[in-house]
Design a protein around this motif. Structure first.
Motif, short mmCIF file in Angstrom:
data_model
loop_
_atom_site.label_atom_id
_atom_site.label_comp_id
_atom_site.label_asym_id
_atom_site.label_seq_id
_atom_site.Cartn_x
_atom_site.Cartn_y
_atom_site.Cartn_z
N LEU A 156 0.34 -1.47 0.23
CA LEU A 156 -0.13 -0.35 0.34
C LEU A 156 1.15 1.31 0.14
CD1 LEU A 156 -2.86 0.62 0.66
CD2 LEU A 156 -2.55 1.37 2.69
N HIS A 157 2.15 1.28 0.90
CA HIS A 157 2.44 2.43 0.92
C HIS A 157 3.90 2.58 -0.25
CE1 HIS A 157 1.75 3.51 5.04
NE2 HIS A 157 2.18 2.67 5.58
N TRP A 162 4.74 5.36 -4.90
CA TRP A 162 4.72 5.51 -6.46
C TRP A 162 3.99 6.28 -7.03
CZ3 TRP A 162 1.74 3.16 -10.07
CH2 TRP A 162 2.25 3.64 -11.29
N LEU A 163 2.85 6.52 -6.85
CA LEU A 163 1.87 7.44 -8.04
C LEU A 163 2.14 8.45 -7.79
CD1 LEU A 163 -0.73 6.28 -9.24
CD2 LEU A 163 -2.34 6.89 -7.01
N PHE A 164 2.33 9.23 -6.65
CA PHE A 164 2.22 10.42 -6.16
C PHE A 164 4.08 10.93 -6.04
CE2 PHE A 164 -1.51 8.89 -4.11
CZ PHE A 164 -2.34 10.34 -4.72
N ASN A 165 4.76 9.60 -6.05
CA ASN A 165 5.95 11.15 -7.04
C ASN A 165 6.68 11.80 -8.02
OD1 ASN A 165 9.11 11.25 -6.42
ND2 ASN A 165 9.24 9.33 -8.15
N ILE A 269 8.86 11.23 3.21
CA ILE A 269 9.19 10.23 3.30
C ILE A 269 9.90 9.19 2.94
CG2 ILE A 269 11.47 8.77 4.38
CD1 ILE A 269 11.17 11.04 6.27
N PRO A 270 9.60 8.52 1.37
CA PRO A 270 9.17 7.29 1.35
C PRO A 270 9.50 5.89 2.31
CG PRO A 270 11.41 8.14 -0.42
CD PRO A 270 10.82 9.01 1.26
N SER A 310 19.00 5.16 -5.69
CA SER A 310 17.15 6.59 -6.35
C SER A 310 16.24 5.57 -6.50
CB SER A 310 17.20 6.24 -8.49
OG SER A 310 17.68 5.72 -8.76
N HIS A 311 16.21 4.37 -5.89
CA HIS A 311 14.39 3.39 -6.12
C HIS A 311 14.93 2.73 -4.69
CE1 HIS A 311 14.27 5.01 -10.27
NE2 HIS A 311 13.38 5.02 -9.87
#
Lengths: 606, 256
Positions: A156-157, A162-165, A269-270, A310-311
């Protein structure tokens, strides 16, 4: 010194010195690589697995497109989607007509934190909790794979992150580096474990699986049902079909706000929850210190471009000494590395090794840096302080009056089959599966009033919202930890071989004669008596004919309680028409789970 | 037995025409096993559905708004299985399945939320009710059975129980009713809960006049002495039925 100075473990002046020498070594290495061309690395052990985007090497043949498409990170996404769907399926089937032996609490039963903490608090392992070995053993081999391959909460997180990055690459590299705040989860874990040792199980507050079940039960499933009903959708889409009323929950707003906050923090913070707060992640992090496979960086290939960061989901610093306990084994770094310097290797060389090469025709020997920080970055002093915190937290929680048997809340009415309160607090993980399965909506997550902070979100019954249905033991069926022991209908009702024990009582009903229509208002009623489900009925009536104030003759059936027969089910309170403050109401006294809370001298001797 | 009972009131073909959409209202108020007599017998319901379908009904439905959790009541009373096995559709209440129903002339439910969804398109309604003891209104039979179609704050009606039951007789004028005396809940009603509360009545009543059926059930099957429940008199006063069952053309058949 095994930390290599990069783990932030607070070992005094060492880091600066270590970093200095590291730079020098890397300088030399880079020059070796660029100028000499040939670099011999000491290679040993099983062959390295590279998960490259495109096969490289002498043959230079490209793999077909579909094969390139199925790189390991894609498999990871498939796995995450599968487990997330499985979780939704379990929430969906946690309902009378859909249960059919589905392992609806399976995610909780494989959760090692649930298994470990209840084992510590109760010295036993309940029913299916031994299944957590399915997670512990692979973690000891592969590391925290659960965090990025299975955990539905993490999915979920990650999905919303990812969606709002909207970050640019450079910012991504900056945001996904390790920060010292990530130690917090280990502190939380230790406090929880210490509390569990004292007999107060609080892991449910920050265990991701418990949060996930709780949030879906009290906030998301009811919201979805509301939407489906309003849109006129089919009952097949409802989480809880065949329920004449929209389900409501105490504190749904708070549980909803918590999930919004935690998901929203991914923008700051991702993977905020996973990195900073997750107690289960912390436990898996400690376990993965021993993992046999790990991400390994070939420093002779690495150009220090930092693209691997980066990911990076775990912020485990794959670009320098890997923080093994932070790594989620997401494989993004391997995907991102343009030099194929990163691989997932079996027991790679951990100790600093000499590298031999040639520079300007002369032999040169340098050192490869240690590329691993195996232990969580928590210094011994902080560890000690954390232990003290846990020791202090216990009396703070337990001395709150709400959980003391002298001053327990009269509205802390526990579901049938629940063990005595002290043992209950050792077992309940606040996952709210019992609340999810309850067909009448009577089970509610406790607020601070009913159980203090210690009992927050544990199941209590509110008879205004529902009632404990006589022929129902579903809550005991789904409880993963035995806080509600698995009981049969016969056991609940005191039938068959349980006749000698009598029925389980969860409380006792009382009449408030000042609000009761026949008693106080010359008005016929006795819905309470009509619906009382036991035989003979626990509610009797004094029948009295009288002339009302306006001269009409009425027959009043004035209800009274037969306490030996009352099981506290609360259907009388639920059906009482005095809506706001019921004229008949159940309180916890008289519950059979604890002698301390009995009411009658001769309980159940009728 | 059921066929003979319905035959005595003219036969099913007299009531059900081919193509009818028939709603059958059993009493599924509680989560109880059939043998405890608190709910309509699933065997009897199954037989009724088979007969109605054989008479050419295009669709048969069974619906109730129970007091306890609907799904569990329908499952454990055996009603859902009996209905589905015999080709009837089961309707459970949901928050949006209620509509305001106007009952002109009713004293208490002139406008009241009604479990309307299963009634869309229905042409015939049949009630099938058990006979149960009931402290407040003496007995619960065919007329009380319609209570299970009400929504809203229906627990207020106990303050004027005899008028609400008469209102129910006004609200629903069924094609016919079946009063199922196979198991009679003699005491501790309407919930029961103990086998010793139940006797086998070995009787089945089919009637077009639900008030007469209830009156017969009360005095002859439940064996109550003295005056009939007030609600039957109230219904009679409003011209909704004949509580003196001796005045009704009656036919009695013996089986076995």
């Amino acid at each position: 010194m095994s930390c290599g100075g990069n783990c932030g473990c607070g070992n005094g002046k060492k880091p600066a010195a270590a970093t200095g020498s590291a730079d020098a070594a890397f300088d030399l290495l880079n020059r070796l690589k660029s100028e000499a061309g040939t670099v011999a690395t000491p290679s040993s052990g099983p062959p390295t697995i590279y998960f490259a985007k495109e096969p490289k090497g002498a043959h230079g043949v490209k793999a077909p497109g579909w094969l390139r498409g199925l790189r390991i990170t894609r498999w990871r996404v498939i796995s995450q989607a599968f487990f997330f769907a499985a979780f939704l399926f379990f929430i969906f089937t946690t309902w009378f007509s859909r249960l059919k032996g589905n392992p609806v609490s399976a995610f909780l039963e494989v959760d090692p934190l649930v298994g470990l903490a209840t084992a510590i608090s109760t010295h036993t392992v309940y029913r299916h909790l031994v299944w957590s070995l399915w997670l512990i053993i692979p973690t000891l081999v592969l590391g925290r794979w659960f965090c990025n391959w299975m955990c539905p909460y993490s999915t979920l997180h990650q999905f919303f992150g990812w969606l709002f990055n909207t970050r640019r690459n450079l910012d991504k590299v900056a945001i996904n580096r390790y920060r010292s705040i990530f130690q917090l989860k280990y502190i939380i874990l230790i406090v929880f474990i210490v509390l569990a040792a004292f007999g107060s199980l609080q892991i449910g507050l920050l265990d991701p699986i418990c949060i996930m079940y709780r949030t879906f039960t009290t906030a998301i499933a009811p919201a979805s049902d509301l939407a489906v009903e309003q849109a006129g959708g089919s009952a097949a889409w409802l989480f809880k079909p065949g329920s004449p009323h929209q389900r409501i929950f105490y504190g749904a707003w708070f549980v909803g706000l918590v999930i919004l906050f935690l998901v929203g923090m991914n923008l700051v913070i991702p993977r905020f929850f996973c990195r900073v707060l997750c107690a289960l992640g912390a436990l898996l992090g400690v376990l993965s210190r021993f993992a046999l496979w790990r991400i390994d960086r070939d420093v002779t290939r690495c150009t220090d471009c930092n693209l691997c960061v980066s990911h990076c989901e775990g912020a485990s610093d794959p670009h320098t000494a890997l923080r093994k306990s932070e790594c989620f084994v997401c494989f993004n770094c391997i995907d991102d590395c343009p030099e194929d310097a990163l691989s997932f290797r079996f027991m790679p060389v951990k100790k600093p090794q000499p590298v031999e090469g040639q520079l300007h025709g002369r032999p040169v020997i340098t050192q490869i840096l240690e590329t691993e920080a195996p232990w969580p970055a928590l210094s011994r002093r902080r560890l000690l302080l954390t232990g003290v915190l846990g020791v202090l937290a216990y009396p703070f929680l337990r001395l709150s009056a709400a959980v003391n048997s002298k001053a327990f809340s009269r509205k802390a009415i526990r579901p049938p089959g629940t063990v005595a309160e002290n043992e209950f607090l050792e077992r309940c993980i606040k996952c709210d599966q019992c609340i999810n399965v309850c067909p009448t909506n009577v089970l509610q997550p406790a607020t601070l009033t009913q159980g203090g902070l210690e009992g927050l979100w544990t199941p209590v019954m509110d008879m205004r919202i529902g009632f404990c249905q006589l022929n129902c033991v579903l809550c005991s069926e789904v409880c993963p930890t035995g806080a509600i022991q698995k009981i049969s209908i016969e056991k609940k009702l005191g039938l068959g071989q349980h006749t000698a024990d009598g029925p389980i009582s969860v409380g006792t009903a009382f009449f408030n004669q000042g609000r009761c229509l026949p008693w106080a208002m010359e008005t016929p009623c006795v819905v309470c008596e009509e619906v009382c489900p036991v035989s003979p009925k626990a509610i009797g009536t004094y029948d009295e004919q009288l002339k009302r104030w306006d001269g009409t003759i009425v027959l009043l059936n004035k209800p009274y309680m037969r306490p030996e027969l009352c099981i506290g089910c609360g259907i009388c309170e639920h059906e009482c028409p005095v809506a706001d403050d019921r004229a008949v109401y159940v309180t916890a006294v008289g519950e059979t789970r604890s002698k301390d809370r009995s009411l009658l001298l001769r309980s159940r001797q009728t | 037995m059921l066929r003979m009972a319905i035959g005595a009131i003219g036969g099913l073909s007299h009531f059900i025409r081919p193509g009818d959409v028939v709603l059958i209202k059993p009493n599924v108020a509680f989560d109880r096993a059939p043998k405890l007599g608190a709910t309509t017998s699933p065997d009897m319901l199954g037989a009724l559905i088979r007969l109605v379908r054989a008479a050419g009904a295009a669709e048969v439905r069974a619906a109730d708004n129970p007091i306890e959790s609907p799904e569990t009541c329908f499952a454990k009373s055996g009603i859902a299985a009996a209905a589905r096995a015999n080709g009837a559709q089961v309707f459970l209440p949901s928050p949006t399945s209620f509509e305001m129903l106007e009952v002109p002339g009713a004293k208490l439910i002139a406008r009241w939320p009604f479990f309307y969804r299963p009634f869309r398109g229905v042409t015939k309604v049949i009630g099938i009710a058990p006979i149960k003891d009931h402290n407040l209104c003496s007995a619960s039979m065919c007329t009380n059975n319609w209570y299970g179609l009400l929504g809203g704050r229906r627990n207020q009606f106990h303050q004027d129980i005899h008028n609400i039951v008469a209102d129910l007789a006004l609200m629903m004028r069924p094609t016919f009713v079946i009063l199922d005396g196979s198991r009679i809940l003699m005491k501790n009603g309407p919930t029961g809960g103990d086998l010793s509360d139940v006797v086998h009545g070995r009787t089945l009543i089919a009637a077009t006049d639900q008030v007469a059926a209830d009156a017969f059930g009360y005095s002859q099957l439940l064996g109550r002495k003295g005056d009939l429940p007030q609600y039957l008199h109230n219904a009679h006063a409003r011209g909704l039925g004949e509580p003196d069952w001796r005045n009704v053309a009656m036919q009695e058949e013996q089986v076995g």
